[in-house]
Write a protein that holds these residues in place. Structure first.
Motif, PDB file in Angstrom:
ATOM      1  N   ARG A   1       0.812  -1.217   0.000  1.00 55.57           N
ATOM      2  CA  ARG A   1       0.000   0.000   0.000  1.00 55.57           C
ATOM      3  C   ARG A   1       0.850   1.273   0.000  1.00 55.57           C
ATOM      4  O   ARG A   1       0.568   2.222  -0.731  1.00 55.57           O
ATOM      5  CB  ARG A   1      -0.944  -0.012   1.204  1.00 55.57           C
ATOM      6  CG  ARG A   1      -1.958   1.081   1.202  1.00 55.57           C
ATOM      7  CD  ARG A   1      -2.685   1.027  -0.091  1.00 55.57           C
ATOM      8  NE  ARG A   1      -4.073   1.305   0.086  1.00 55.57           N
ATOM      9  CZ  ARG A   1      -4.882   1.451  -0.925  1.00 55.57           C
ATOM     10  NH1 ARG A   1      -4.435   1.325  -2.141  1.00 55.57           N
ATOM     11  NH2 ARG A   1      -6.132   1.698  -0.748  1.00 55.57           N
TER      12      ARG A   1
ATOM     13  N   GLN B   1       2.480   1.610  -3.363  1.00 54.94           N
ATOM     14  CA  GLN B   1       1.432   1.931  -4.334  1.00 54.94           C
ATOM     15  C   GLN B   1       1.055   3.416  -4.252  1.00 54.94           C
ATOM     16  O   GLN B   1       0.909   4.083  -5.279  1.00 54.94           O
ATOM     17  CB  GLN B   1       0.202   1.065  -4.099  1.00 54.94           C
ATOM     18  CG  GLN B   1      -0.929   1.344  -5.061  1.00 54.94           C
ATOM     19  CD  GLN B   1      -2.111   0.413  -4.861  1.00 54.94           C
ATOM     20  OE1 GLN B   1      -1.983  -0.694  -4.370  1.00 54.94           O
ATOM     21  NE2 GLN B   1      -3.284   0.861  -5.268  1.00 54.94           N
ATOM     22  N   ASP B   2       0.915   3.934  -3.045  1.00 55.98           N
ATOM     23  CA  ASP B   2       0.564   5.353  -2.882  1.00 55.98           C
ATOM     24  C   ASP B   2       1.630   6.261  -3.493  1.00 55.98           C
ATOM     25  O   ASP B   2       1.309   7.259  -4.137  1.00 55.98           O
ATOM     26  CB  ASP B   2       0.367   5.688  -1.404  1.00 55.98           C
ATOM     27  CG  ASP B   2      -0.908   5.078  -0.818  1.00 55.98           C
ATOM     28  OD1 ASP B   2      -1.775   4.623  -1.604  1.00 55.98           O
ATOM     29  OD2 ASP B   2      -1.023   5.036   0.422  1.00 55.98           O
TER      30      ASP B   2
ATOM     31  N   LEU C   1       1.367   6.131  -7.287  1.00 53.69           N
ATOM     32  CA  LEU C   1       0.224   6.923  -7.754  1.00 53.69           C
ATOM     33  C   LEU C   1       0.524   8.421  -7.737  1.00 53.69           C
ATOM     34  O   LEU C   1       0.033   9.158  -8.592  1.00 53.69           O
ATOM     35  CB  LEU C   1      -1.018   6.606  -6.917  1.00 53.69           C
ATOM     36  CG  LEU C   1      -1.571   5.188  -7.093  1.00 53.69           C
ATOM     37  CD1 LEU C   1      -2.682   4.918  -6.084  1.00 53.69           C
ATOM     38  CD2 LEU C   1      -2.039   4.950  -8.509  1.00 53.69           C
ATOM     39  N   LYS C   2       1.363   8.868  -6.816  1.00 52.02           N
ATOM     40  CA  LYS C   2       1.751  10.284  -6.758  1.00 52.02           C
ATOM     41  C   LYS C   2       2.645  10.686  -7.926  1.00 52.02           C
ATOM     42  O   LYS C   2       2.627  11.829  -8.355  1.00 52.02           O
ATOM     43  CB  LYS C   2       2.514  10.578  -5.458  1.00 52.02           C
ATOM     44  CG  LYS C   2       1.682  10.607  -4.217  1.00 52.02           C
ATOM     45  CD  LYS C   2       2.590  10.922  -3.032  1.00 52.02           C
ATOM     46  CE  LYS C   2       1.939  10.589  -1.723  1.00 52.02           C
ATOM     47  NZ  LYS C   2       2.869  10.756  -0.597  1.00 52.02           N
TER      48      LYS C   2
ATOM     49  N   ALA D   1       3.272   8.687 -10.997  1.00 50.11           N
ATOM     50  CA  ALA D   1       3.006   8.120 -12.323  1.00 50.11           C
ATOM     51  C   ALA D   1       2.072   9.006 -13.134  1.00 50.11           C
ATOM     52  O   ALA D   1       1.271   9.758 -12.569  1.00 50.11           O
ATOM     53  CB  ALA D   1       2.414   6.728 -12.179  1.00 50.11           C
ATOM     54  N   LYS D   2       2.211   8.901 -14.436  1.00 57.87           N
ATOM     55  CA  LYS D   2       1.313   9.579 -15.361  1.00 57.87           C
ATOM     56  C   LYS D   2       0.839   8.554 -16.377  1.00 57.87           C
ATOM     57  O   LYS D   2       1.648   7.789 -16.910  1.00 57.87           O
ATOM     58  CB  LYS D   2       2.028  10.725 -16.076  1.00 57.87           C
ATOM     59  CG  LYS D   2       2.402  11.845 -15.152  1.00 57.87           C
ATOM     60  CD  LYS D   2       3.099  12.966 -15.896  1.00 57.87           C
ATOM     61  CE  LYS D   2       3.487  14.015 -14.872  1.00 57.87           C
ATOM     62  NZ  LYS D   2       4.709  14.658 -15.152  1.00 57.87           N
TER      63      LYS D   2
ATOM     64  N   ASN E   1      -0.682   5.794 -16.116  1.00 57.53           N
ATOM     65  CA  ASN E   1      -0.364   4.412 -15.717  1.00 57.53           C
ATOM     66  C   ASN E   1       1.017   3.966 -16.197  1.00 57.53           C
ATOM     67  O   ASN E   1       1.245   2.792 -16.473  1.00 57.53           O
ATOM     68  CB  ASN E   1      -1.426   3.427 -16.194  1.00 57.53           C
ATOM     69  CG  ASN E   1      -2.745   3.624 -15.484  1.00 57.53           C
ATOM     70  OD1 ASN E   1      -2.859   4.418 -14.561  1.00 57.53           O
ATOM     71  ND2 ASN E   1      -3.745   2.908 -15.921  1.00 57.53           N
TER      72      ASN E   1
ATOM     73  N   ILE F   1      -0.135  -3.375  -9.891  1.00 58.35           N
ATOM     74  CA  ILE F   1      -1.250  -2.453 -10.150  1.00 58.35           C
ATOM     75  C   ILE F   1      -1.370  -2.170 -11.646  1.00 58.35           C
ATOM     76  O   ILE F   1      -2.087  -1.279 -12.068  1.00 58.35           O
ATOM     77  CB  ILE F   1      -1.147  -1.161  -9.307  1.00 58.35           C
ATOM     78  CG1 ILE F   1       0.130  -0.375  -9.600  1.00 58.35           C
ATOM     79  CG2 ILE F   1      -1.255  -1.491  -7.822  1.00 58.35           C
ATOM     80  CD1 ILE F   1       0.225   0.972  -8.886  1.00 58.35           C
TER      81      ILE F   1
ATOM     82  N   PHE G   1       0.785  -1.049 -13.928  1.00 51.58           N
ATOM     83  CA  PHE G   1       1.392   0.148 -14.502  1.00 51.58           C
ATOM     84  C   PHE G   1       2.554  -0.300 -15.379  1.00 51.58           C
ATOM     85  O   PHE G   1       3.274  -1.234 -15.048  1.00 51.58           O
ATOM     86  CB  PHE G   1       1.907   1.076 -13.400  1.00 51.58           C
ATOM     87  CG  PHE G   1       0.848   1.981 -12.832  1.00 51.58           C
ATOM     88  CD1 PHE G   1      -0.420   1.524 -12.553  1.00 51.58           C
ATOM     89  CD2 PHE G   1       1.131   3.300 -12.578  1.00 51.58           C
ATOM     90  CE1 PHE G   1      -1.395   2.363 -12.030  1.00 51.58           C
ATOM     91  CE2 PHE G   1       0.178   4.151 -12.053  1.00 51.58           C
ATOM     92  CZ  PHE G   1      -1.091   3.677 -11.780  1.00 51.58           C
TER      93      PHE G   1
END
Length: 144
Positions: free
Chosen positions: A21, A24-25, A28-29, A31-32, A34, A62, A64
């Protein structure tokens, strides 16, 4: 060349692998679309104090896409690779690559070390390996 959008990167880690987690967070901050560049994987790993392959695995889980290999081997659009063409390889560089081979392949980490030792860009070592027909494997972030 078309990009395969339906590729399932998580499959290579088995059905029981779950994304971390915290990692992953962070992905997500940063990545563009995916996609996560190799250099950003290493930044996240450094910030979290973890190995880069854990970030790469979480990106896979996830689904990506890992892009823009720092050796120029994958993740460049519309071409797959972004390696400068080499017609000749310096003999000292060739020897360093040959000495670092494991099972006839050059580990990505060793390619980075050679680039540092010879004060070269990482892509220059990738290009030398292409000219010498040397495969670079394994990848530090788990892309190959």
């Amino acid at each position: 060349m078309t990009r395969r959008k339906n590729k399932k990167f998580a499959e290579k880690h088995g059905p029981h692998a779950k994304p971390d987690r915290l990692i992953q967070d962070e992905i997500l901050k940063h990545a563009k679309n995916n996609e996560l560049p190799c250099a950003v994987v290493f930044e996240i790993a450094k910030d979290l104090g973890i190995a880069a392959d854990l970030v790469g695995m979480t990106a896979d889980l996830i689904n990506f896409r890992l892009i823009k290999c720092q050796l120029g081997l994958f993740g460049y659009y519309p071409k797959k690779k972004m390696i400068p063409p080499h017609t000749q390889v310096d003999p000292d560089l060739k020897n360093a690559i040959s000495e670092a081979l494991i099972n006839e392949k050059l580990p990505c980490k060793s390619a980075w070390e050679i680039a540092s030792r010879f004060n070269l860009r990482k892509m220059a070592v990738g290009g030398a390996c292409e000219a010498l027909k040397v495969k670079i494997k394994p990848c530090q972030i788990g892309a190959f």
